[in-house]
Scaffold this motif. Structure first.
Motif, mmCIF file in Angstrom:
data_model
loop_
_atom_site.group_PDB
_atom_site.id
_atom_site.type_symbol
_atom_site.label_atom_id
_atom_site.label_comp_id
_atom_site.label_asym_id
_atom_site.label_seq_id
_atom_site.Cartn_x
_atom_site.Cartn_y
_atom_site.Cartn_z
ATOM 1 N N LEU A 284 -8.862 0.263 6.379
ATOM 2 C CA LEU A 284 -9.907 1.087 5.744
ATOM 3 C C LEU A 284 -10.078 0.724 4.271
ATOM 4 N N ALA A 285 -8.976 0.439 3.592
ATOM 5 C CA ALA A 285 -9.060 0.041 2.179
ATOM 6 C C ALA A 285 -9.770 -1.303 2.035
ATOM 7 N N LEU A 286 -9.504 -2.242 2.950
ATOM 8 C CA LEU A 286 -10.215 -3.532 2.925
ATOM 9 C C LEU A 286 -11.714 -3.318 3.146
ATOM 10 N N GLU A 287 -12.048 -2.423 4.084
ATOM 11 C CA GLU A 287 -13.460 -2.119 4.333
ATOM 12 C C GLU A 287 -14.113 -1.527 3.080
ATOM 13 N N LYS A 288 -13.452 -0.566 2.475
ATOM 14 C CA LYS A 288 -13.980 0.089 1.275
ATOM 15 C C LYS A 288 -14.142 -0.918 0.136
ATOM 16 N N ALA A 289 -13.151 -1.788 -0.048
ATOM 17 C CA ALA A 289 -13.209 -2.801 -1.110
ATOM 18 C C ALA A 289 -14.349 -3.775 -0.866
ATOM 19 N N ALA A 290 -14.501 -4.221 0.379
ATOM 20 C CA ALA A 290 -15.579 -5.161 0.703
ATOM 21 C C ALA A 290 -16.938 -4.538 0.418
ATOM 22 N N LYS A 291 -17.107 -3.280 0.806
ATOM 23 C CA LYS A 291 -18.380 -2.591 0.552
ATOM 24 C C LYS A 291 -18.636 -2.444 -0.945
ATOM 25 N N ALA A 292 -17.589 -2.117 -1.691
ATOM 26 C CA ALA A 292 -17.738 -1.967 -3.146
ATOM 27 C C ALA A 292 -18.135 -3.286 -3.807
ATOM 28 N N LEU A 293 -17.762 -4.387 -3.176
ATOM 29 C CA LEU A 293 -18.085 -5.718 -3.702
ATOM 30 C C LEU A 293 -19.401 -6.249 -3.133
ATOM 31 N N GLY A 294 -20.116 -5.407 -2.401
ATOM 32 C CA GLY A 294 -21.431 -5.781 -1.911
ATOM 33 C C GLY A 294 -21.459 -6.451 -0.552
ATOM 34 N N HIS A 295 -20.357 -6.432 0.161
ATOM 35 C CA HIS A 295 -20.292 -7.032 1.493
ATOM 36 C C HIS A 295 -20.327 -5.934 2.545
ATOM 37 N N GLN A 296 -20.858 -6.254 3.695
ATOM 38 C CA GLN A 296 -20.831 -5.316 4.816
ATOM 39 C C GLN A 296 -19.815 -5.836 5.830
ATOM 40 N N PRO A 297 -18.607 -5.289 5.808
ATOM 41 C CA PRO A 297 -17.578 -5.792 6.720
ATOM 42 C C PRO A 297 -17.875 -5.409 8.165
ATOM 43 N N LEU B 250 5.545 -2.396 9.238
ATOM 44 C CA LEU B 250 4.300 -2.108 8.525
ATOM 45 C C LEU B 250 3.205 -1.517 9.414
ATOM 46 N N TYR B 251 3.527 -1.207 10.638
ATOM 47 C CA TYR B 251 2.507 -0.653 11.537
ATOM 48 C C TYR B 251 1.822 0.566 10.947
ATOM 49 N N HIS B 252 2.578 1.419 10.282
ATOM 50 C CA HIS B 252 2.003 2.645 9.738
ATOM 51 C C HIS B 252 0.952 2.365 8.662
ATOM 52 N N LEU B 253 0.923 1.155 8.139
ATOM 53 C CA LEU B 253 -0.060 0.807 7.114
ATOM 54 C C LEU B 253 -1.331 0.171 7.680
ATOM 55 N N ALA B 254 -1.330 -0.173 8.956
ATOM 56 C CA ALA B 254 -2.459 -0.909 9.517
ATOM 57 C C ALA B 254 -3.787 -0.171 9.324
ATOM 58 N N ALA B 255 -3.846 1.091 9.682
ATOM 59 C CA ALA B 255 -5.110 1.834 9.570
ATOM 60 C C ALA B 255 -5.538 2.029 8.114
ATOM 61 N N PRO B 256 -4.663 2.541 7.222
ATOM 62 C CA PRO B 256 -5.129 2.734 5.847
ATOM 63 C C PRO B 256 -5.463 1.427 5.122
ATOM 64 N N VAL B 257 -4.727 0.365 5.410
ATOM 65 C CA VAL B 257 -5.022 -0.917 4.763
ATOM 66 C C VAL B 257 -6.359 -1.467 5.259
ATOM 67 N N TYR C 71 0.849 -1.192 0.000
ATOM 68 C CA TYR C 71 0.000 0.000 0.000
ATOM 69 C C TYR C 71 0.883 1.240 0.000
ATOM 70 N N ASP C 72 0.597 2.137 -0.928
ATOM 71 C CA ASP C 72 1.396 3.358 -1.079
ATOM 72 C C ASP C 72 0.569 4.546 -0.596
ATOM 73 N N LEU C 73 0.995 5.131 0.507
ATOM 74 C CA LEU C 73 0.267 6.272 1.072
ATOM 75 C C LEU C 73 0.214 7.453 0.115
ATOM 76 N N LYS C 74 1.162 7.533 -0.811
ATOM 77 C CA LYS C 74 1.187 8.643 -1.771
ATOM 78 C C LYS C 74 0.296 8.371 -2.977
ATOM 79 N N ASN C 75 -0.087 7.121 -3.180
ATOM 80 C CA ASN C 75 -0.940 6.763 -4.312
ATOM 81 C C ASN C 75 -2.087 5.873 -3.820
ATOM 82 N N LYS C 76 -2.906 6.437 -2.927
ATOM 83 C CA LYS C 76 -3.995 5.687 -2.317
ATOM 84 C C LYS C 76 -4.970 5.094 -3.338
ATOM 85 N N PRO C 77 -5.400 5.854 -4.372
ATOM 86 C CA PRO C 77 -6.384 5.277 -5.302
ATOM 87 C C PRO C 77 -5.898 3.993 -5.982
#
Length: 136
Positions: free
Chosen positions: A113-126, A104-111, A53-59
């Protein structure tokens, strides 16, 4: 859609022990409950997407996580009543706490959140289970 439960834990909260217990006992889970973990096809790609996960290129990072999560979920073909358990620790290690520094601790929160966003986009409620430790 299937319930997608992501389990996370702060350093020294016992989440690693729970993760090991889940992995060791997954054959005992009732039908419809699966621990999505190492050894599953595409799981390594999802882990790599999370760890890179790249904090500078989140999308772009979020798209890669969603793409690989889609592959993992397609492989598992969950039914609407299924429960899928994922461990954040498998992707970026335990969640950070004060004065702890792992690579990798600094990635825990954004990753997470990204997993949550991806799951929701795929129709799941994490859902999240967070383990914390009471300081003495």
């Amino acid at each position: 859609m299937a319930r997608l439960i992501i389990h996370c834990g702060l350093h020294k909260a016992g989440s690693t022990s729970i993760q090991h217990m889940l992995r060791a006992n997954k054959a005992q889970f009732p039908a419809g409950v699966a621990f999505v973990s190492r050894g599953k096809r595409h799981f390594q790609a999802l882990g790599e997407a999370c760890r890179s996960y790249d904090l500078k290129n989140k999308p772009a990072s979020e798209r890669q996580i969603q793409k690989t999560l889609r592959k993992v979920l397609a492989l598992m073909a969950p039914k609407p009543d299924d429960i899928l358990l994922l461990s954040c620790e498998d992707f970026v290690g335990p969640m950070p706490s004060t004065r702890q520094s792992k690579p990798l601790y600094h990635l825990a929160a954004p990753v997470t959140l990204a997993l949550e966003k991806a799951a929701k986009a795929l129709g799941h409620q994490p859902e999240f289970v967070l383990y914390i430790r009471d300081r003495d």
